[in-house]
Design a protein around this motif. Structure first.
Motif, PDB file in Angstrom:
ATOM      1  N   ASP A 134       0.301 -14.611  -4.382  1.00 59.22           N
ATOM      2  CA  ASP A 134      -0.869 -14.361  -3.534  1.00 59.22           C
ATOM      3  C   ASP A 134      -0.616 -13.226  -2.546  1.00 59.22           C
ATOM      4  O   ASP A 134      -1.495 -12.401  -2.292  1.00 59.22           O
ATOM      5  N   TRP A 135       0.582 -13.153  -2.002  1.00 64.26           N
ATOM      6  CA  TRP A 135       0.880 -12.152  -0.980  1.00 64.26           C
ATOM      7  C   TRP A 135       0.693 -10.732  -1.517  1.00 64.26           C
ATOM      8  O   TRP A 135      -0.008  -9.917  -0.914  1.00 64.26           O
ATOM      9  N   HIS A 136       1.321 -10.416  -2.641  1.00 61.29           N
ATOM     10  CA  HIS A 136       1.267  -9.049  -3.150  1.00 61.29           C
ATOM     11  C   HIS A 136      -0.089  -8.703  -3.769  1.00 61.29           C
ATOM     12  O   HIS A 136      -0.496  -7.537  -3.752  1.00 61.29           O
ATOM     13  N   ASN A 137      -0.783  -9.700  -4.317  1.00 60.51           N
ATOM     14  CA  ASN A 137      -2.049  -9.409  -4.986  1.00 60.51           C
ATOM     15  C   ASN A 137      -3.246  -9.451  -4.036  1.00 60.51           C
ATOM     16  O   ASN A 137      -4.240  -8.754  -4.245  1.00 60.51           O
ATOM     17  N   PHE A 138      -3.163 -10.277  -2.967  1.00 62.19           N
ATOM     18  CA  PHE A 138      -4.309 -10.461  -2.082  1.00 62.19           C
ATOM     19  C   PHE A 138      -3.974 -10.256  -0.602  1.00 62.19           C
ATOM     20  O   PHE A 138      -4.460  -9.331   0.039  1.00 62.19           O
TER      21      PHE A 138
END
Length: 342
Positions: A134-138
């Motif tokens: 979630d961190w890198h994508n959103f």
């Protein structure tokens, strides 16, 4: 009795001949194989008196060696005859046989051309995983918690809590680059991405993107525009016009859609550009300060721009392809049209 058989075999082996592979195989079966007549002589050793076994064994070994030497001689003879007959059958005046050769897929060709254009102005390549957290994508890209892309129906989630999903853009690669490198950063991130979209002539759940990022001191919107002007003219031709339309992306501010003049009508208006004279190729903007801070970059000192475009969209425009599904259907009739790209 055994002595007479040995002498007869010596004469038989000496007179043996073979004109082709079948006769050669017949010789091997009779004199060389385990069940050959020579093998039968060795099997008869058990009936020979002990005091005669040594002399008998020497005689049988001599027959075996003679059979093997003759076999080698016949192999050379058959191969020689085969070679001469083949060469005499060749007509050197006939045209060469065509060997089917594949070609470069139009998406691969388009991606290589995009990379080539940006490498010439200092961009390097960066890659990242297709399954992202979630961190890198959103989150790092300033996506709010209630953004539609986080919903189950819009993104392919591998698991929840923590959220692991198939990446929806290659912007995640840019986050990883900014986390691990210090400015100046100038990188291009091509790759496959996934979105929960209905497959049609203009959309697919799997497609390819290429995204660019430039972070340094005093980077402005004018740098972004000139970079994309350069790309459009190199990719589509010197007469291509470019325009920017204000838009919104969570990770850039200000943001703009990138349009180019329609390649089919030259800007006069047609069914492809829906009468506007323009077709969209991607999105762009200045990197939001929150994104820089999330990646450990001082937003007071550094600024940057980012842009992204679908490789399928670029290929469709460049080669005037009207159905995006053709890229993944593996229809040989479609792919044969791009053999000159080899």
């Amino acid at each position: 009795m055994h002595q007479d058989k040995i002498e007869a075999l010596k004469i038989e082996i000496a007179q043996a001949d073979a004109k082709n592979s079948d006769e050669l195989e017949a010789y091997r079966m009779r004199y060389i194989s385990k069940k050959s007549v020579v093998g039968e002589l060795f099997a008869a050793m058990r009936d020979i008196p002990n005091e005669q076994k040594k002399a008998y064994g020497q005689q049988v070994n001599a027959v075996k060696v003679a059979a093997e030497d003759k076999f080698k001689e016949l192999i050379d003879k058959v191969n020689s005859n085969s070679g001469s007959s083949k060469s005499s059958d060749i007509d050197l005046t006939l045209p060469a046989t065509n060997v089917p050769v594949g070609g470069i897929h139009p998406l691969t060709s388009t991606k290589q051309r995009i990379i080539e254009i940006f490498e010439r102005i200092g961009f390097n390549l960066s890659e990242g995983p297709e399954i992202e957290d979630d961190w890198h994508n959103f989150t790092a890209l300033n996506f709010p918690e209630n953004h539609p892309a986080r919903e189950m129906q819009d993104t392919f989630f591998i698991e929840k809590n923590p959220d692991i999903a198939l990446r929806t853009h290659t912007s995640s690669v840019q986050v990883r680059v900014m986390e691990n490198e210090k400015p100046p950063i100038r990188t291009l991130s091509p790759g496959r991405v996934f979105r929960n979209e209905a497959i049609s002539a203009r959309a697919h759940c799997i497609f390819h993107q290429v995204e660019g990022l430039y972070v340094d001191e005093n980077v402005g919107f004018a740098d972004l525009k000139q970079t994309l002007y350069h790309f459009a003219k190199e990719m589509f031709g010197k007469e291509t016009k470019v325009r920017f339309r204000p838009s919104y992306f969570p990770f850039t501010e200000p943001s703009a859609e990138i349009d180019i003049s329609c390649l089919l009508c030259g800007g006069d208006g047609c069914n492809v550009c829906k009468g506007t004279g323009w077709v969209e190729i991607g999105g762009s903007g200045m990197v939001d300060p929150n994104v820089l801070e999330n990646c450990g970059i001082d937003s007071e000192k550094y600024t940057g721009f980012a842009f992204g475009m679908g490789i399928e969209r670029i290929a469709m425009l460049k080669y005037q392809i009207k159905d995006l599904r053709l890229f993944t259907e593996n229809d040989i009739r479609f792919l044969k049209q791009f053999k000159p790209l080899l």
